[in-house]
Design an enzyme around this catalytic site. Structure first.
Site, mmCIF file in Angstrom:
data_model
loop_
_atom_site.group_PDB
_atom_site.id
_atom_site.type_symbol
_atom_site.label_atom_id
_atom_site.label_comp_id
_atom_site.label_asym_id
_atom_site.label_seq_id
_atom_site.Cartn_x
_atom_site.Cartn_y
_atom_site.Cartn_z
ATOM 1 N N THR A 121 0.911 -1.323 0.052
ATOM 2 C CA THR A 121 -0.094 -0.023 -0.083
ATOM 3 C C THR A 121 0.705 1.354 0.035
ATOM 4 O O THR A 121 1.648 1.446 1.010
ATOM 5 C CB THR A 121 -0.990 -0.105 1.230
ATOM 6 O OG1 THR A 121 -1.663 -1.300 1.350
ATOM 7 C CG2 THR A 121 -1.847 1.058 1.319
ATOM 8 N N CYS A 260 -3.150 -2.429 8.942
ATOM 9 C CA CYS A 260 -3.540 -1.519 7.942
ATOM 10 C C CYS A 260 -4.389 -0.367 8.320
ATOM 11 O O CYS A 260 -4.074 0.854 7.959
ATOM 12 C CB CYS A 260 -4.191 -2.518 6.918
ATOM 13 S SG CYS A 260 -3.503 -3.637 6.200
ATOM 14 N N LYS A 263 -2.601 2.458 10.131
ATOM 15 C CA LYS A 263 -1.619 2.994 9.428
ATOM 16 C C LYS A 263 -2.321 3.994 7.979
ATOM 17 O O LYS A 263 -2.187 4.979 7.681
ATOM 18 C CB LYS A 263 -0.655 1.907 8.630
ATOM 19 C CG LYS A 263 0.237 2.142 7.989
ATOM 20 C CD LYS A 263 1.244 1.076 7.497
ATOM 21 C CE LYS A 263 0.546 -0.060 6.800
ATOM 22 N NZ LYS A 263 0.714 0.254 5.028
#
Ligand code: UDX
Length: 436
Positions: A121, A260, A263
């Site tokens: 990502t 995830c 963040k």
């Protein structure tokens, strides 16, 4: 087609293993020799259902290889996936140093045209820079393109999520790259959404932050439910029948954790700010989540004069069930507060103990002390207070009477709403949960 995968964390390793399962020849690259040796023997460095079985099967079939020698892996690969971490920087931005390092290695080693596919990502626009960066450092006269292919797997169900993904997102800037990725994913027989590179990067953040928002919204409503005498479980049930809302990610609790959501919400907030825009919805989501994590402790603090010398049972440490991961787990924030307040913590978690020990070693910590036990019963035995942080099946399944039977004082603070308040009351357990 020869595939190389950089990084053997949740994203890289699972992708590599699943591509091998679909018949491709895959080489996974990691910098740690010890980890590589383990994987060669079919031992997964992460706990994921079904992963080791697939590793062992594909290792034996000779389709799956592991190496620290990136030159060998990248040199003649047709496709190189990047699945390295993009951890959070202190200011909330994404740390791209691992991506940069791998990009440089790729640039210096590839000897034939290849497609670099970024699964990690990354902030919108990063892949334009990755492509430029690789081209700047190319040693051989070859053509390298970069595509975005964000990963949507959830920990604990990573293999299933990859093999049965709701959709594959591919972000490309050329017909050739798009065609290659379409071909690569054809054996998965899944819907493919093909968009431009920046849109693909944004889809990933938009999805994660939307789900995080949904959870924070439910936590916010849960807190209000407590004030007005409504029950969040019933409210969520009523909402879930509306297909426009959907039944999933409606569980209120002690806030989201993991590698995830925390963040990616901060990263999108940061990205917006960088572009002079304030993403108010996501900002609110981050704020709600941060307060939610310690709400249970605050509730308990109101009830107790002091935690000093209290045997405190902690059930569940990981950020959710089905994983051994503790990253951003609400348990961490609560343990810090409990230990600082003098609690003697006896923690039980079916998978997370080893990782927890690295953060909170056994023995005296601050004013309290840390202990790990092998069963729910051991944690509860003689305890004055109990906190529930993770929804593991064996914790969910505890009969209310057990708290009464084992604890010195049957006082339970449940961050996952695992038990029915009526049943806890009938069993003579003083019970606090979220939003009801
Ligand atoms: C998430 C996304 O689901 C996945 O698509 C993405 O690729 C990575 O991030 P993951 O972090 O593994 O996956 O776990 P997930 O199951 O989504 O849970 C995230 C956090 O939200 C956990 O702490 C969980 O306990 C919490 N959560 C989830 C809730 O508090 N309530 C819910 O209803 C659902």
């Amino acid at each position: 087609m020869k595939i190389a995968v950089a990084g053997t964390g949740y994203v890289g390793l699972v992708a590599g293993v699943c591509f091998a399962e679909k018949g491709y020849h895959v080489t996974c690259v990691d910098i740690e020799e010890k980890k590589v040796e383990m994987m060669r023997q079919g031992i997964s460095p992460i706990y994921e259902e079904g992963l080791e079985e697939l590793m062992q099967k594909n290792n034996a079939l000779g389709r799956l290889h592991y190496t620290t020698d990136y030159v060998k892996a990248y040199r003649d690969a047709d496709v190189i996936f990047i699945g390295v971490g993009t951890p959070e920087m202190p200011d909330g931005s994404a740390n791209l140093s691992y991506i940069a390092e791998v990009s440089r290695q790729i640039a210096e080693t590839v000897e034939k045209d290849c497609l670099v596919v970024v699964k990690s990502t990354v902030p919108v626009g990063t892949n334009d820079k990755v492509e430029q960066f690789i081209r700047d450092f190319l040693v051989h006269d070859v053509k390298v393109e970069v595509a975005s292919n964000p990963e949507f797997l959830a920990q604990g169900t990573a293999v299933y999520d990859t093999l049965h993904a709701a959709r594959i997102i591919i972000g490309t800037e050329s017909k050739e790259a798009e065609a290659l990725l379409q071909k690569l994913y054809a054996p998965f027989e899944l819907p493919i959404v093909s968009v431009k590179r920046r849109s693909a990067e944004m889809i990933k953040y938009a999805c994660n932050d939307f789900l995080a928002l949904k959870i924070s919204y439910m936590n916010d409503i849960a807190n209000l439910c407590e004030l007005v005498g409504a029950d969040i479980t019933d409210v969520a049930k009523g909402m879930s029948y509306d297909e426009r809302i959907g039944a999933r990610f409606l569980n209120a609790g002690i806030g989201f954790g993991g590698s995830c959501f925390p963040k990616d919400t901060k990263a999108l907030k940061f990205l917006a700010k960088e572009h002079g825009y304030s993403l108010k919805t996501v900002e609110a989501c981050v704020e709600v989540n941060s307060a939610q994590k310690t709400r249970l402790f605050e509730k308990a603090k109101e009830r107790m004069i002091s935690f000093a010398g209290l045997k405190t049972a902690v059930l569940g440490l990981t950020f959710k069930s089905g994983t051994d991961d503790l990253r951003e787990a609400p348990s961490i924030d609560n343990l810090k507060l409990l230990l600082a307040a003098g609690a003697d913590v006896y923690a039980y978690d079916p998978k997370g103990t080893e990782r927890a020990k690295q953060l909170f070693p056994v023995g005296k910590i601050e004013k309290g002390s840390m202990h790990y036990v092998d069963s729910v019963e051991e944690a509860l035995e003689g305890a004055h207070i109990c906190f529930v942080f993770t929804e593991w099946q064996e914790i969910k399944g505890i009969a209310p009477e057990k708290f009464k039977e084992y604890m010195h004082t049957p006082l339970v603070y449940d961050g996952r709403n695992l038990y029915a308040p009526v049943q806890m009351k009938d069993a003579d357990v003083e019970y606090y949960s979220i939003g009801r």
